[in-house]
Design a protein around this motif. Structure first.
Motif, PDB file in Angstrom:
ATOM      1  N   UNK A 187       0.815  -1.211   0.000  1.00 11.10           N
ATOM      2  CA  UNK A 187       0.000   0.000   0.000  1.00 11.10           C
ATOM      3  C   UNK A 187       0.846   1.257   0.000  1.00 11.10           C
ATOM      4  N   UNK A 188       1.927   1.253   0.775  1.00  7.92           N
ATOM      5  CA  UNK A 188       2.814   2.415   0.809  1.00  7.92           C
ATOM      6  C   UNK A 188       3.445   2.662  -0.564  1.00  7.92           C
ATOM      7  N   UNK A 189       3.834   1.571  -1.220  1.00  6.27           N
ATOM      8  CA  UNK A 189       4.445   1.700  -2.542  1.00  6.27           C
ATOM      9  C   UNK A 189       3.452   2.266  -3.558  1.00  6.27           C
ATOM     10  N   UNK A 190       2.215   1.791  -3.518  1.00 11.10           N
ATOM     11  CA  UNK A 190       1.200   2.278  -4.454  1.00 11.10           C
ATOM     12  C   UNK A 190       0.914   3.751  -4.243  1.00 11.10           C
ATOM     13  N   UNK A 191       0.852   4.156  -2.989  1.00  7.52           N
ATOM     14  CA  UNK A 191       0.619   5.571  -2.685  1.00  7.52           C
ATOM     15  C   UNK A 191       1.785   6.419  -3.191  1.00  7.52           C
ATOM     16  N   UNK A 192       2.998   5.931  -2.977  1.00 12.32           N
ATOM     17  CA  UNK A 192       4.185   6.655  -3.410  1.00 12.32           C
ATOM     18  C   UNK A 192       4.197   6.837  -4.931  1.00 12.32           C
ATOM     19  N   UNK A 193       3.680   5.842  -5.652  1.00  9.74           N
ATOM     20  CA  UNK A 193       3.652   5.912  -7.115  1.00  9.74           C
ATOM     21  C   UNK A 193       2.406   6.609  -7.649  1.00  9.74           C
ATOM     22  N   UNK A 194       1.471   6.919  -6.760  1.00 13.07           N
ATOM     23  CA  UNK A 194       0.245   7.578  -7.210  1.00 13.07           C
ATOM     24  C   UNK A 194      -0.720   6.645  -7.889  1.00 13.07           C
ATOM     25  N   UNK A 195      -0.633   5.348  -7.553  1.00 10.12           N
ATOM     26  CA  UNK A 195      -1.541   4.352  -8.136  1.00 10.12           C
ATOM     27  C   UNK A 195      -2.673   4.044  -7.176  1.00 10.12           C
ATOM     28  N   UNK A 196      -3.856   3.679  -7.685  1.00  9.12           N
ATOM     29  CA  UNK A 196      -4.985   3.369  -6.807  1.00  9.12           C
ATOM     30  C   UNK A 196      -4.695   2.164  -5.931  1.00  9.12           C
ATOM     31  N   UNK A 197      -5.124   2.217  -4.700  1.00 11.25           N
ATOM     32  CA  UNK A 197      -4.862   1.121  -3.766  1.00 11.25           C
ATOM     33  C   UNK A 197      -6.117   0.327  -3.437  1.00 11.25           C
ATOM     34  N   UNK A 198      -7.211   0.564  -4.178  1.00 12.31           N
ATOM     35  CA  UNK A 198      -8.452  -0.194  -3.960  1.00 12.31           C
ATOM     36  C   UNK A 198      -8.488  -1.337  -4.961  1.00 12.31           C
ATOM     37  N   UNK A 199      -8.203  -2.540  -4.479  1.00 13.21           N
ATOM     38  CA  UNK A 199      -8.022  -3.690  -5.349  1.00 13.21           C
ATOM     39  C   UNK A 199      -9.232  -4.072  -6.173  1.00 13.21           C
ATOM     40  N   UNK A 200     -10.462  -3.816  -5.655  1.00 14.47           N
ATOM     41  CA  UNK A 200     -11.644  -4.299  -6.356  1.00 14.47           C
ATOM     42  C   UNK A 200     -12.052  -3.387  -7.518  1.00 14.47           C
ATOM     43  N   UNK A 201     -11.689  -2.128  -7.453  1.00 14.31           N
ATOM     44  CA  UNK A 201     -12.191  -1.165  -8.432  1.00 14.31           C
ATOM     45  C   UNK A 201     -11.559  -1.393  -9.810  1.00 14.31           C
ATOM     46  N   UNK A 202     -12.357  -1.286 -10.857  1.00 16.78           N
ATOM     47  CA  UNK A 202     -11.877  -1.391 -12.217  1.00 16.78           C
ATOM     48  C   UNK A 202     -11.671   0.004 -12.777  1.00 16.78           C
ATOM     49  N   UNK A 203     -10.557   0.237 -13.443  1.00 17.57           N
ATOM     50  CA  UNK A 203     -10.361   1.548 -14.025  1.00 17.57           C
ATOM     51  C   UNK A 203     -11.063   1.614 -15.385  1.00 17.57           C
ATOM     52  N   UNK A 204     -10.968   2.762 -16.022  1.00 18.27           N
ATOM     53  CA  UNK A 204     -11.697   2.985 -17.273  1.00 18.27           C
ATOM     54  C   UNK A 204     -11.263   2.017 -18.368  1.00 18.27           C
ATOM     55  N   UNK A 205     -10.002   1.626 -18.366  1.00 17.26           N
ATOM     56  CA  UNK A 205      -9.512   0.700 -19.394  1.00 17.26           C
ATOM     57  C   UNK A 205     -10.139  -0.681 -19.211  1.00 17.26           C
ATOM     58  N   UNK A 206     -10.174  -1.158 -17.952  1.00 17.72           N
ATOM     59  CA  UNK A 206     -10.797  -2.459 -17.679  1.00 17.72           C
ATOM     60  C   UNK A 206     -12.264  -2.459 -18.088  1.00 17.72           C
ATOM     61  N   UNK A 207     -12.963  -1.396 -17.725  1.00 18.56           N
ATOM     62  CA  UNK A 207     -14.390  -1.312 -18.032  1.00 18.56           C
ATOM     63  C   UNK A 207     -14.625  -1.253 -19.540  1.00 18.56           C
ATOM     64  N   UNK A 208     -13.792  -0.496 -20.241  1.00 16.72           N
ATOM     65  CA  UNK A 208     -13.935  -0.386 -21.695  1.00 16.72           C
ATOM     66  C   UNK A 208     -13.705  -1.738 -22.363  1.00 16.72           C
ATOM     67  N   UNK A 209     -12.699  -2.448 -21.886  1.00 14.12           N
ATOM     68  CA  UNK A 209     -12.398  -3.771 -22.445  1.00 14.12           C
ATOM     69  C   UNK A 209     -13.563  -4.728 -22.220  1.00 14.12           C
ATOM     70  N   UNK A 210     -14.127  -4.704 -21.008  1.00 13.42           N
ATOM     71  CA  UNK A 210     -15.254  -5.586 -20.699  1.00 13.42           C
ATOM     72  C   UNK A 210     -16.480  -5.240 -21.533  1.00 13.42           C
ATOM     73  N   UNK A 211     -16.747  -3.965 -21.677  1.00 12.30           N
ATOM     74  CA  UNK A 211     -17.903  -3.533 -22.461  1.00 12.30           C
ATOM     75  C   UNK A 211     -17.758  -3.972 -23.912  1.00 12.30           C
ATOM     76  N   UNK A 212     -16.558  -3.789 -24.467  1.00  9.80           N
ATOM     77  CA  UNK A 212     -16.331  -4.165 -25.856  1.00  9.80           C
ATOM     78  C   UNK A 212     -16.521  -5.651 -26.079  1.00  9.80           C
ATOM     79  N   UNK A 213     -16.035  -6.444 -25.129  1.00 11.74           N
ATOM     80  CA  UNK A 213     -16.158  -7.900 -25.262  1.00 11.74           C
ATOM     81  C   UNK A 213     -17.616  -8.341 -25.153  1.00 11.74           C
TER      82      UNK A 213
END
Length: 232
Positions: free
Chosen positions: A91-117
């Protein structure tokens, strides 16, 4: 991890050049590879099955070092009930890199890929390609609704006899099915149909969600820059 008195076992270096996940987006397609490996993944170019077996053994050894105490320090949690990545050293590493730390959430790319499929699966042209492929396969013997059902047949995915870490060898029936699979795809232009339909849907989704997708790209670019500074 060192400050907490632990060492997280590093991942093994990748053997050979990693194969693209798109190679099997529509199932097996390489007529030469399936004659040897069936539905099993072929080794990366230049990598032998013996090397893969040794890699599997080393990975198994690495995982034995990931004890409950070490894993809790890494994730900040005990047990496996939650997938949150907000705690521990990860979690500390993700925060330091500015990446989301909520494992369940899908970002826009994941959602777009799922919608397209999903839209592709529901499209009449894709369904017709499935039906044509299935009819072709039936003439060859096996009966499957679509290529993913064929590739996911439990009959192909048992453990290797002897050394369970060794890559499993494809049997004669599996190879025959995979060979027929590829031939039927070629006969009905399966990959071309699915790719053209899915690409059209993806382009529409990209246009509608351009701002959100660009935000994800910038997030990862920033994370890579920060990672470079940390490592150097």
């Amino acid at each position: 991890m060192k400050a907490k008195g632990y060492t997280w076992p590093a991942r093994l270096e990748q053997l050979g050049a990693a194969r693209s996940a798109n190679e099997r987006r529509y199932g097996v397609t390489d007529p030469e590879a399936v004659r040897v490996y069936g539905y099993q993944l072929a080794p990366p170019p230049g990598v032998t099955t013996g090397q893969l077996a040794e890699e599997a053994r080393q990975e198994k050894k690495r995982k034995t070092l990931m004890t409950d105490e070490v894993t809790e320090a890494y994730t900040g949690r005990a047990g496996t009930k939650t997938t949150s990545r907000t705690g521990g050293c990860r979690g500390e590493a993700l925060i330091q890199l500015g990446l989301p730390s909520h494992g369940e959430a899908l970002d826009a790319v994941d959602l777009a890929q799922q919608q397209g499929w999903k839209r592709t699966e529901a499209d009449g042209r894709a369904k017709a390609a499935n039906a044509g492929w299935s009819a072709c396969m039936k003439k060859a013997g096996p009966t499957y609704a679509n290529p993913h059902a064929a590739a996911g047949d439990p009959a192909w995915w048992g453990r290797s006899e002897g050394d369970p870490t060794a890559p499993r060898k494809a049997g004669a029936r599996e190879i025959a099915t995979a060979v027929a699979d590829v031939k039927c795809k070629q006969q009905v232009d399966y990959v071309q149909v699915w790719q053209s339909v899915e690409t059209a849907y993806q382009n529409k989704i990209i246009k509608v969600n351009e701002r959100e997708l660009e935000e994800v790209r910038q997030m990862w670019r920033n994370a890579l820059r920060k990672a470079g500074r940390v490592l150097h």
